[in-house]
Design a protein around this motif. Structure first.
Motif, PDB file in Angstrom:
ATOM      1  N   ILE A 188       0.856  -1.175   0.000  1.00  0.00           N
ATOM      2  CA  ILE A 188       0.000   0.000   0.000  1.00  0.00           C
ATOM      3  C   ILE A 188       0.896   1.229   0.000  1.00  0.00           C
ATOM      4  CG2 ILE A 188      -1.763   1.307   1.254  1.00  0.00           C
ATOM      5  CD1 ILE A 188      -2.674  -1.338   2.512  1.00  0.00           C
ATOM      6  N   GLY A 189       0.858   1.964  -1.108  1.00  0.00           N
ATOM      7  CA  GLY A 189       1.683   3.162  -1.240  1.00  0.00           C
ATOM      8  C   GLY A 189       0.875   4.432  -1.043  1.00  0.00           C
ATOM      9  N   THR A 190       1.537   5.568  -1.207  1.00  0.00           N
ATOM     10  CA  THR A 190       0.866   6.850  -0.955  1.00  0.00           C
ATOM     11  C   THR A 190      -0.264   7.116  -1.946  1.00  0.00           C
ATOM     12  OG1 THR A 190       2.632   7.947  -2.216  1.00  0.00           O
ATOM     13  CG2 THR A 190       2.807   7.961   0.194  1.00  0.00           C
ATOM     14  N   SER A 191      -0.171   6.567  -3.154  1.00  0.00           N
ATOM     15  CA  SER A 191      -1.259   6.805  -4.122  1.00  0.00           C
ATOM     16  C   SER A 191      -2.567   6.199  -3.624  1.00  0.00           C
ATOM     17  CB  SER A 191      -0.893   6.225  -5.495  1.00  0.00           C
ATOM     18  OG  SER A 191      -0.662   4.835  -5.406  1.00  0.00           O
ATOM     19  N   LEU A 192      -2.499   4.975  -3.070  1.00  0.00           N
ATOM     20  CA  LEU A 192      -3.698   4.344  -2.499  1.00  0.00           C
ATOM     21  C   LEU A 192      -4.129   5.046  -1.219  1.00  0.00           C
ATOM     22  CD1 LEU A 192      -3.230   0.485  -2.960  1.00  0.00           C
ATOM     23  CD2 LEU A 192      -5.189   1.855  -3.709  1.00  0.00           C
ATOM     24  N   LEU A 193      -3.178   5.392  -0.378  1.00  0.00           N
ATOM     25  CA  LEU A 193      -3.499   6.079   0.872  1.00  0.00           C
ATOM     26  C   LEU A 193      -4.172   7.414   0.605  1.00  0.00           C
ATOM     27  CD1 LEU A 193      -0.193   5.231   2.737  1.00  0.00           C
ATOM     28  CD2 LEU A 193      -2.466   4.421   3.395  1.00  0.00           C
ATOM     29  N   LYS A 247      -5.802   8.213  -2.137  1.00  0.00           N
ATOM     30  CA  LYS A 247      -7.107   7.958  -2.754  1.00  0.00           C
ATOM     31  C   LYS A 247      -8.164   7.666  -1.696  1.00  0.00           C
ATOM     32  CE  LYS A 247      -9.604   4.945  -5.944  1.00  0.00           C
ATOM     33  NZ  LYS A 247      -9.508   3.853  -6.955  1.00  0.00           N
ATOM     34  N   TYR A 248      -7.776   6.923  -0.651  1.00  0.00           N
ATOM     35  CA  TYR A 248      -8.730   6.550   0.394  1.00  0.00           C
ATOM     36  C   TYR A 248      -8.699   7.510   1.588  1.00  0.00           C
ATOM     37  CZ  TYR A 248      -9.955   2.405  -2.167  1.00  0.00           C
ATOM     38  OH  TYR A 248     -10.440   1.546  -3.132  1.00  0.00           O
ATOM     39  N   ASN A 249      -8.112   8.675   1.367  1.00  0.00           N
ATOM     40  CA  ASN A 249      -8.124   9.765   2.362  1.00  0.00           C
ATOM     41  C   ASN A 249      -7.559   9.347   3.718  1.00  0.00           C
ATOM     42  OD1 ASN A 249      -9.286  11.594   0.538  1.00  0.00           O
ATOM     43  ND2 ASN A 249     -11.354  10.915   1.039  1.00  0.00           N
ATOM     44  N   VAL A 250      -6.439   8.631   3.679  1.00  0.00           N
ATOM     45  CA  VAL A 250      -5.705   8.280   4.892  1.00  0.00           C
ATOM     46  C   VAL A 250      -4.567   9.285   5.056  1.00  0.00           C
ATOM     47  CG1 VAL A 250      -4.333   6.529   6.071  1.00  0.00           C
ATOM     48  CG2 VAL A 250      -6.267   5.847   4.638  1.00  0.00           C
ATOM     49  N   LYS A 251      -4.492   9.922   6.230  1.00  0.00           N
ATOM     50  CA  LYS A 251      -3.489  10.961   6.457  1.00  0.00           C
ATOM     51  C   LYS A 251      -2.692  10.665   7.724  1.00  0.00           C
ATOM     52  CE  LYS A 251      -6.563  14.456   4.425  1.00  0.00           C
ATOM     53  NZ  LYS A 251      -7.208  15.775   4.614  1.00  0.00           N
ATOM     54  N   PRO A 252      -1.382  10.933   7.704  1.00  0.00           N
ATOM     55  CA  PRO A 252      -0.577  10.745   8.914  1.00  0.00           C
ATOM     56  C   PRO A 252      -0.872  11.858   9.921  1.00  0.00           C
ATOM     57  CG  PRO A 252       0.774  11.676   7.165  1.00  0.00           C
ATOM     58  CD  PRO A 252      -0.572  11.384   6.551  1.00  0.00           C
ATOM     59  N   LEU A 253      -0.977  11.483  11.193  1.00  0.00           N
ATOM     60  CA  LEU A 253      -1.295  12.443  12.242  1.00  0.00           C
ATOM     61  C   LEU A 253      -0.106  12.626  13.175  1.00  0.00           C
ATOM     62  CD1 LEU A 253      -4.881  11.268  13.319  1.00  0.00           C
ATOM     63  CD2 LEU A 253      -4.271  12.944  11.555  1.00  0.00           C
ATOM     64  N   GLU A 254       0.126  13.877  13.550  1.00  0.00           N
ATOM     65  CA  GLU A 254       1.137  14.171  14.564  1.00  0.00           C
ATOM     66  C   GLU A 254       0.545  14.015  15.957  1.00  0.00           C
ATOM     67  OE1 GLU A 254       3.847  17.966  16.035  1.00  0.00           O
ATOM     68  OE2 GLU A 254       3.360  17.758  13.902  1.00  0.00           O
ATOM     69  N   TYR A 255      -0.672  14.540  16.132  1.00  0.00           N
ATOM     70  CA  TYR A 255      -1.371  14.391  17.398  1.00  0.00           C
ATOM     71  C   TYR A 255      -2.825  14.815  17.222  1.00  0.00           C
ATOM     72  CZ  TYR A 255      -1.082  19.487  18.000  1.00  0.00           C
ATOM     73  OH  TYR A 255      -1.207  20.842  17.824  1.00  0.00           O
ATOM     74  N   TYR A 256      -3.652  14.509  18.238  1.00  0.00           N
ATOM     75  CA  TYR A 256      -4.986  15.094  18.314  1.00  0.00           C
ATOM     76  C   TYR A 256      -5.328  15.305  19.783  1.00  0.00           C
ATOM     77  CZ  TYR A 256      -6.799  10.329  19.227  1.00  0.00           C
ATOM     78  OH  TYR A 256      -7.039   9.082  19.738  1.00  0.00           O
ATOM     79  N   ASN A 257      -6.155  16.301  20.053  1.00  0.00           N
ATOM     80  CA  ASN A 257      -6.559  16.629  21.410  1.00  0.00           C
ATOM     81  C   ASN A 257      -7.969  16.130  21.680  1.00  0.00           C
ATOM     82  OD1 ASN A 257      -4.163  17.997  21.983  1.00  0.00           O
ATOM     83  ND2 ASN A 257      -4.950  19.950  21.220  1.00  0.00           N
TER      84      ASN A 257
END
Length: 325
Positions: A140-145, A147-157
């Motif tokens: 699974i590469g960045t093109s698929l990620l 396309k399926y709206n998967v994003k890397p997160l630094e943090y969430y509150n």
């Protein structure tokens, strides 16, 4: 002398908390808290997945059984438990409640919904080599990620307001990812390297629905978005979706629509007890055939453990056989 002043003649006057306490035989009084129990509709369930909670818009208790996909109000609960229609369910609730009041007296509890944790702020980041190391083992590469709206997160509150007091916590984790809708709304957080609670669901969403183009003859329902993306990367003439979890069931309205737009729908679930139960559930509910690849727990692990060529050799005929059953 017996008084009838506490008896009711409409289901609106029957407290929703009483209905859930009475018919589910709950060990605690419902005063606004959420409760999770083992599914009463799935005798094989091991981990509790049936949630009883307060719908804040109605200030009434509702339920969602993730094991079977059943959900609804106090009336829906009684309808499903006793396999009766709406009218009979209302009559039963009224009869049982009035009988209870005659014997035990009136029921009067104030519902104070428990304060919930909500996401307050989300910080995304750029893709890095650690992300590549994780996702590429499943092809699974960045093109698929992307396309399926998967994003890397630094943090969430996370924020909670309870009786005027504000509690706030910051969640950080290596290799943490956000699953987003096409409208850029976060619906799930995925932390694959976390030992506890790898997933945190924010909103209900049918994964992969936003990406359907309806330009292939077959639709495959997978157990997770990761498996769906992995399968999509094989280049077969299919499209893919995944329910919120393997124990949940896609709503009938979606299945009915899919059956009109695809030649065939099949399931590809995990090679374990939960996966085989899910396969049988979709077959029973929707007459949808299913399969599992038995060389690993799921399709993405199979690719990681055995490589693309080995999986392709076994998966392609398995899918073909399932489609033409």
């Amino acid at each position: 002398m017996f008084s009838t002043r506490n008896l009711v003649d409409t289901h609106n006057d029957v407290p929703s908390y009483w209905v859930f306490q009475y018919y589910l035989n709950l060990p605690e009084v419902l005063t606004g808290q959420a409760v999770k129990i083992k599914s009463i509709f799935n005798a094989n369930e091991r981990t509790p997945s049936m949630c009883i909670y307060v719908d804040s818009s109605r200030n009434e208790y509702m339920f969602k059984d993730f094991s079977t996909g059943t959900y609804g109000s106090k009336i829906d609960l009684v309808k499903t438990i006793f396999s009766i229609d709406y009218g009979l369910a209302v009559s039963k609730i009224l009869d049982d409640y009035n009988s209870y009041v005659k014997k035990n007296g009136s029921v009067d509890i104030t519902i104070n919904p428990a304060a919930k944790w909500e996401i307050d702020n989300i910080k995304t980041r750029t893709w890095n080599t650690d992300d590549a190391d994780y996702w590429l083992q499943f092809r699974i590469g960045t093109s698929l990620l992307n396309k399926y709206n998967v994003k890397p997160l630094e943090y969430y509150n996370m924020l909670r307001v309870d009786n005027g007091k504000v509690d706030k916590i910051k969640i950080e984790s290596a290799c943490m990812y956000g699953y987003y809708t096409k409208d850029n709304s976060l619906y799930k957080v995925y932390k694959p390297k976390s030992k506890k609670r790898k997933f945190f669901r924010i909103e209900s969403h049918l994964q992969g629905l936003d990406q359907l183009e309806y330009n292939q003859p077959y639709l495959v329902i997978c157990s997770s978005l990761k498996d769906a993306m992995c399968l999509k990367g094989f280049g077969y003439n299919i499209e893919v979706v995944a329910p919120e979890s393997e124990t949940s069931v896609i709503k009938p309205i979606y299945i009915e629509s899919f059956k009109k737009r695809y030649k065939k729908i099949i399931t590809l679930f995990d090679s374990d007890d939960a996966g085989y139960q899910a396969i049988e559930r979709y077959k029973e509910l929707y007459d949808v055939n299913g399969c599992a690849l038995d060389i690993a727990k799921d399709i993405s692990d199979a690719v990681k453990d055995h490589g693309f060529e080995k999986v392709h050799t076994e998966l392609k005929p398995l899918l073909k056989k399932t489609i033409y059953e």
